[in-house]
Design a protein around this motif. Structure first.
Motif, PDB file in Angstrom:
ATOM      1  N   LEU A  40       0.887  -1.096   0.014  1.00 27.64           N
ATOM      2  CA  LEU A  40      -0.140   0.150  -0.047  1.00 27.64           C
ATOM      3  C   LEU A  40       0.898   1.139  -0.004  1.00 27.64           C
ATOM      4  O   LEU A  40       0.679   2.239  -0.652  1.00 27.64           O
ATOM      5  CB  LEU A  40      -1.056  -0.030   1.122  1.00 27.64           C
ATOM      6  N   ALA A  44       0.226   3.957  -3.649  1.00 26.66           N
ATOM      7  CA  ALA A  44      -1.389   3.809  -3.080  1.00 26.66           C
ATOM      8  C   ALA A  44      -2.000   3.582  -4.143  1.00 26.66           C
ATOM      9  O   ALA A  44      -1.959   4.299  -5.456  1.00 26.66           O
ATOM     10  CB  ALA A  44      -1.704   5.270  -2.636  1.00 26.66           C
ATOM     11  N   ARG A  46      -5.768   2.828  -6.210  1.00 26.65           N
ATOM     12  CA  ARG A  46      -7.185   3.576  -5.988  1.00 26.65           C
ATOM     13  C   ARG A  46      -8.278   2.547  -5.598  1.00 26.65           C
ATOM     14  O   ARG A  46      -9.215   2.723  -5.175  1.00 26.65           O
ATOM     15  CB  ARG A  46      -7.424   4.009  -7.458  1.00 26.65           C
ATOM     16  N   LEU A  48      -8.556  -1.350  -3.596  1.00 32.03           N
ATOM     17  CA  LEU A  48      -7.867  -2.627  -3.005  1.00 32.03           C
ATOM     18  C   LEU A  48      -9.088  -3.516  -2.991  1.00 32.03           C
ATOM     19  O   LEU A  48      -9.972  -3.350  -2.502  1.00 32.03           O
ATOM     20  CB  LEU A  48      -7.589  -2.142  -1.517  1.00 32.03           C
ATOM     21  N   LEU A  66      -5.849   2.746   6.366  1.00 30.58           N
ATOM     22  CA  LEU A  66      -6.325   3.611   4.912  1.00 30.58           C
ATOM     23  C   LEU A  66      -6.932   4.708   5.121  1.00 30.58           C
ATOM     24  O   LEU A  66      -6.707   5.735   4.572  1.00 30.58           O
ATOM     25  CB  LEU A  66      -7.411   2.480   4.150  1.00 30.58           C
ATOM     26  N   LEU A  72      -3.478   7.499   1.735  1.00 30.86           N
ATOM     27  CA  LEU A  72      -4.136   6.191   1.154  1.00 30.86           C
ATOM     28  C   LEU A  72      -5.774   6.506   1.328  1.00 30.86           C
ATOM     29  O   LEU A  72      -6.630   5.689   0.963  1.00 30.86           O
ATOM     30  CB  LEU A  72      -3.750   4.979   2.118  1.00 30.86           C
ATOM     31  N   THR A  75      -8.138   5.274  -1.223  1.00 32.65           N
ATOM     32  CA  THR A  75      -8.295   4.077  -1.721  1.00 32.65           C
ATOM     33  C   THR A  75      -9.691   3.284  -1.385  1.00 32.65           C
ATOM     34  O   THR A  75     -10.011   3.525  -0.324  1.00 32.65           O
ATOM     35  CB  THR A  75      -7.238   3.146  -0.842  1.00 32.65           C
TER      36      THR A  75
END
Length: 227
Positions: A40, A44, A46, A48, A66, A72, A75
Protein backbone atom coordinates in the motif's frame (compact mmCIF):
# COMPACT_ATOMS: atom_id res chain seq x y z
CA UNK A 1 -4.89 3.95 -15.90
CA UNK A 2 -5.80 3.47 -12.24
CA UNK A 3 -3.81 1.28 -9.86
CA UNK A 4 -5.42 -1.70 -8.16
CA UNK A 5 -3.97 -3.93 -5.46
CA UNK A 6 -5.44 -7.43 -5.15
CA UNK A 7 -4.90 -9.10 -1.78
CA UNK A 8 -5.83 -12.76 -2.22
CA UNK A 9 -4.42 -15.90 -0.53
CA UNK A 10 -4.34 -17.82 -3.84
CA UNK A 11 -2.02 -16.25 -6.46
CA UNK A 12 -3.81 -17.96 -9.35
CA UNK A 13 -7.12 -16.46 -8.23
CA UNK A 14 -5.50 -13.04 -7.84
CA UNK A 15 -4.30 -13.34 -11.44
CA UNK A 16 -7.83 -14.23 -12.56
CA UNK A 17 -9.26 -11.16 -10.83
CA UNK A 18 -6.54 -8.99 -12.36
CA UNK A 19 -7.48 -10.30 -15.81
CA UNK A 20 -11.09 -9.29 -15.20
CA UNK A 21 -9.94 -5.72 -14.51
CA UNK A 22 -7.70 -5.48 -17.58
CA UNK A 23 -8.22 -2.24 -19.46
CA UNK A 24 -9.52 -0.30 -16.46
CA UNK A 25 -6.81 -0.97 -13.87
CA UNK A 26 -3.11 -1.70 -13.64
CA UNK A 27 -3.01 -4.57 -11.13
CA UNK A 28 -0.51 -6.05 -8.72
CA UNK A 29 -1.11 -8.53 -5.92
CA UNK A 30 -0.07 -9.81 -2.50
CA UNK A 31 -0.98 -13.12 -0.89
CA UNK A 32 -0.65 -12.35 2.83
CA UNK A 33 -1.68 -9.64 5.26
CA UNK A 34 1.95 -9.15 6.26
CA UNK A 35 2.80 -7.97 2.75
CA UNK A 36 -0.15 -5.60 2.55
CA UNK A 37 1.12 -2.43 4.33
CA UNK A 38 4.33 -2.27 2.29
CA UNK A 39 2.41 -2.78 -0.95
CA UNK A 40 0.00 0.00 0.00
CA UNK A 41 2.74 2.45 0.93
CA UNK A 42 4.93 1.64 -2.09
CA UNK A 43 2.25 2.94 -4.43
CA UNK A 44 -1.15 3.94 -3.10
CA UNK A 45 -3.79 2.07 -5.12
CA UNK A 46 -7.09 3.58 -6.14
CA UNK A 47 -8.75 0.21 -5.52
CA UNK A 48 -7.97 -2.50 -2.97
CA UNK A 49 -9.61 -5.85 -3.71
CA UNK A 50 -9.38 -7.54 -0.32
CA UNK A 51 -10.20 -11.21 0.18
CA UNK A 52 -11.32 -11.54 3.78
CA UNK A 53 -9.75 -14.99 4.20
CA UNK A 54 -6.28 -13.49 3.71
CA UNK A 55 -3.86 -15.08 6.18
CA UNK A 56 -3.26 -12.90 9.24
CA UNK A 57 -5.74 -10.22 8.17
CA UNK A 58 -6.98 -7.81 10.83
CA UNK A 59 -9.70 -6.02 8.90
CA UNK A 60 -10.25 -3.25 11.43
CA UNK A 61 -6.54 -2.40 11.52
CA UNK A 62 -6.28 -2.44 7.73
CA UNK A 63 -9.22 -0.08 7.33
CA UNK A 64 -7.91 2.20 10.08
CA UNK A 65 -4.59 2.42 8.23
CA UNK A 66 -6.35 3.39 5.01
CA UNK A 67 -8.60 6.01 6.58
CA UNK A 68 -5.98 7.67 8.79
CA UNK A 69 -3.13 7.88 6.27
CA UNK A 70 -3.74 10.86 3.96
CA UNK A 71 -1.78 9.16 1.17
CA UNK A 72 -4.18 6.20 1.27
CA UNK A 73 -7.46 7.94 2.04
CA UNK A 74 -8.58 7.81 -1.60
CA UNK A 75 -8.23 4.01 -1.74
CA UNK A 76 -11.58 2.24 -2.16
CA UNK A 77 -12.00 -1.20 -0.61
CA UNK A 78 -13.90 -3.95 -2.42
CA UNK A 79 -14.15 -6.92 -0.06
CA UNK A 80 -14.34 -10.48 -1.39
CA UNK A 81 -16.39 -12.80 0.82
CA UNK A 82 -16.27 -16.59 0.71
CA UNK A 83 -20.06 -16.89 0.72
CA UNK A 84 -23.26 -14.86 0.62
CA UNK A 85 -24.20 -15.66 4.21
CA UNK A 86 -25.93 -12.66 5.74
CA UNK A 87 -23.79 -12.61 8.89
CA UNK A 88 -20.60 -12.26 6.84
CA UNK A 89 -22.07 -9.54 4.65
CA UNK A 90 -23.29 -7.55 7.66
CA UNK A 91 -19.92 -7.86 9.41
CA UNK A 92 -18.05 -6.67 6.31
CA UNK A 93 -20.31 -3.67 5.78
CA UNK A 94 -20.26 -2.69 9.43
CA UNK A 95 -16.46 -2.80 9.40
CA UNK A 96 -16.46 0.03 6.86
CA UNK A 97 -15.55 -1.57 3.52
CA UNK A 98 -16.93 0.35 0.55
CA UNK A 99 -18.61 -2.59 -1.14
CA UNK A 100 -18.39 -6.36 -1.43
CA UNK A 101 -18.68 -9.27 -3.81
CA UNK A 102 -19.23 -12.86 -2.74
CA UNK A 103 -17.93 -16.10 -4.17
CA UNK A 104 -18.63 -17.62 -6.58
CA UNK A 105 -17.87 -14.35 -8.37
CA UNK A 106 -19.85 -13.16 -11.36
CA UNK A 107 -17.28 -11.47 -13.65
CA UNK A 108 -19.56 -8.72 -14.97
CA UNK A 109 -20.72 -7.81 -11.46
CA UNK A 110 -17.15 -7.78 -10.15
CA UNK A 111 -15.99 -5.43 -12.92
CA UNK A 112 -19.00 -3.14 -12.51
CA UNK A 113 -18.62 -2.84 -8.75
CA UNK A 114 -14.90 -2.15 -9.05
CA UNK A 115 -15.45 0.59 -11.62
CA UNK A 116 -18.36 2.13 -9.72
CA UNK A 117 -16.26 2.51 -6.58
CA UNK A 118 -13.60 4.62 -8.25
CA UNK A 119 -15.87 7.13 -9.94
CA UNK A 120 -14.48 10.63 -9.50
CA UNK A 121 -16.28 13.21 -7.32
CA UNK A 122 -17.44 14.94 -10.53
CA UNK A 123 -19.63 11.91 -11.19
CA UNK A 124 -21.44 12.05 -7.85
CA UNK A 125 -25.11 12.84 -8.20
CA UNK A 126 -24.88 15.52 -5.51
CA UNK A 127 -24.76 19.03 -7.03
CA UNK A 128 -21.40 20.04 -5.56
CA UNK A 129 -18.30 18.45 -4.08
CA UNK A 130 -18.36 20.75 -1.02
CA UNK A 131 -21.62 20.71 0.93
CA UNK A 132 -22.70 22.21 4.24
CA UNK A 133 -25.76 21.30 6.27
CA UNK A 134 -26.30 22.17 9.94
CA UNK A 135 -23.11 21.12 11.77
CA UNK A 136 -21.84 18.87 8.97
CA UNK A 137 -19.52 19.82 6.10
CA UNK A 138 -18.84 17.28 3.35
CA UNK A 139 -15.75 17.49 1.14
CA UNK A 140 -16.37 14.87 -1.56
CA UNK A 141 -13.08 15.50 -3.34
CA UNK A 142 -11.05 14.61 -0.23
CA UNK A 143 -13.57 12.08 1.14
CA UNK A 144 -13.71 13.75 4.54
CA UNK A 145 -16.35 15.52 6.56
CA UNK A 146 -16.38 17.70 9.63
CA UNK A 147 -19.09 17.11 12.19
CA UNK A 148 -19.36 19.54 15.07
CA UNK A 149 -15.88 20.78 14.17
CA UNK A 150 -14.39 17.27 14.29
CA UNK A 151 -12.71 15.75 11.20
CA UNK A 152 -14.28 12.49 10.06
CA UNK A 153 -12.67 10.30 7.40
CA UNK A 154 -15.21 8.49 5.23
CA UNK A 155 -15.12 5.55 2.89
CA UNK A 156 -15.97 6.28 -0.75
CA UNK A 157 -19.48 4.89 -0.38
CA UNK A 158 -20.12 6.72 2.90
CA UNK A 159 -18.99 9.97 1.28
CA UNK A 160 -21.29 9.53 -1.70
CA UNK A 161 -24.19 8.65 0.56
CA UNK A 162 -23.68 11.64 2.86
CA UNK A 163 -23.24 13.98 -0.12
CA UNK A 164 -26.43 12.65 -1.70
CA UNK A 165 -28.42 13.34 1.47
CA UNK A 166 -26.74 16.64 2.39
CA UNK A 167 -26.98 18.01 -1.14
CA UNK A 168 -30.73 18.55 -0.63
CA UNK A 169 -31.36 18.93 3.10
CA UNK A 170 -34.93 18.35 4.19
CA UNK A 171 -35.76 16.33 1.08
CA UNK A 172 -36.77 12.74 1.79
CA UNK A 173 -34.73 10.33 -0.31
CA UNK A 174 -36.23 6.94 -1.01
CA UNK A 175 -34.06 3.90 -0.50
CA UNK A 176 -34.41 3.08 -4.18
CA UNK A 177 -33.13 6.49 -5.30
CA UNK A 178 -30.23 6.41 -2.84
CA UNK A 179 -29.15 2.98 -4.05
CA UNK A 180 -29.40 4.06 -7.70
CA UNK A 181 -27.51 7.33 -7.19
CA UNK A 182 -24.84 6.14 -4.76
CA UNK A 183 -24.02 2.71 -6.19
CA UNK A 184 -24.99 3.59 -9.75
CA UNK A 185 -25.11 0.06 -11.13
CA UNK A 186 -27.75 -2.38 -12.32
CA UNK A 187 -26.72 -5.13 -9.90
CA UNK A 188 -28.64 -5.84 -6.75
CA UNK A 189 -27.79 -3.72 -3.72
CA UNK A 190 -30.10 -4.58 -0.87
CA UNK A 191 -31.86 -2.15 1.44
CA UNK A 192 -29.97 -3.86 4.26
CA UNK A 193 -26.66 -2.83 2.67
CA UNK A 194 -27.88 0.76 2.56
CA UNK A 195 -29.07 0.60 6.18
CA UNK A 196 -25.64 -0.66 7.29
CA UNK A 197 -23.89 2.27 5.61
CA UNK A 198 -26.34 4.73 7.19
CA UNK A 199 -25.63 3.17 10.59
CA UNK A 200 -21.88 3.57 10.01
CA UNK A 201 -22.35 7.21 8.99
CA UNK A 202 -24.33 8.03 12.12
CA UNK A 203 -21.72 6.36 14.30
CA UNK A 204 -18.80 8.15 12.65
CA UNK A 205 -20.46 11.57 12.69
CA UNK A 206 -21.34 11.32 16.38
CA UNK A 207 -24.16 13.58 17.68
CA UNK A 208 -24.55 15.44 14.34
CA UNK A 209 -25.21 12.05 12.76
CA UNK A 210 -28.62 12.07 14.42
CA UNK A 211 -29.61 14.64 11.80
CA UNK A 212 -29.96 11.67 9.46
CA UNK A 213 -33.55 10.67 10.09
CA UNK A 214 -35.21 7.41 9.09
CA UNK A 215 -38.51 7.93 7.28
CA UNK A 216 -40.27 4.65 7.91
CA UNK A 217 -41.34 2.84 4.79
CA UNK A 218 -39.63 5.37 2.51
CA UNK A 219 -35.97 6.11 3.16
CA UNK A 220 -33.87 8.83 4.79
CA UNK A 221 -33.62 12.59 5.14
CA UNK A 222 -31.00 14.89 6.64
CA UNK A 223 -32.07 18.04 8.46
CA UNK A 224 -35.57 19.34 9.07
CA UNK A 225 -38.00 17.54 6.80
CA UNK A 226 -39.78 19.62 4.16
CA UNK A 227 -43.57 19.44 4.35
Amino acid sequence: MLDALIAHPVPAEAARLAALLTGAFRCRSVDSAGSLPKALWTRAPRLLVLHLSLSGLNLDETLRLLREDDALSATCVLAVLESREESGIVAALESGVDDFVAEPLHPAEFRARARALVRSPREFSAPTAHIKVAGIVVDSARRVATAGGRRVVLSATECRLLAELAGRPGEVKSKESLIANVWGMPFDVSAHTLDSHISNLRRKLGPPGQLIETVRGVGYVIGKRKR
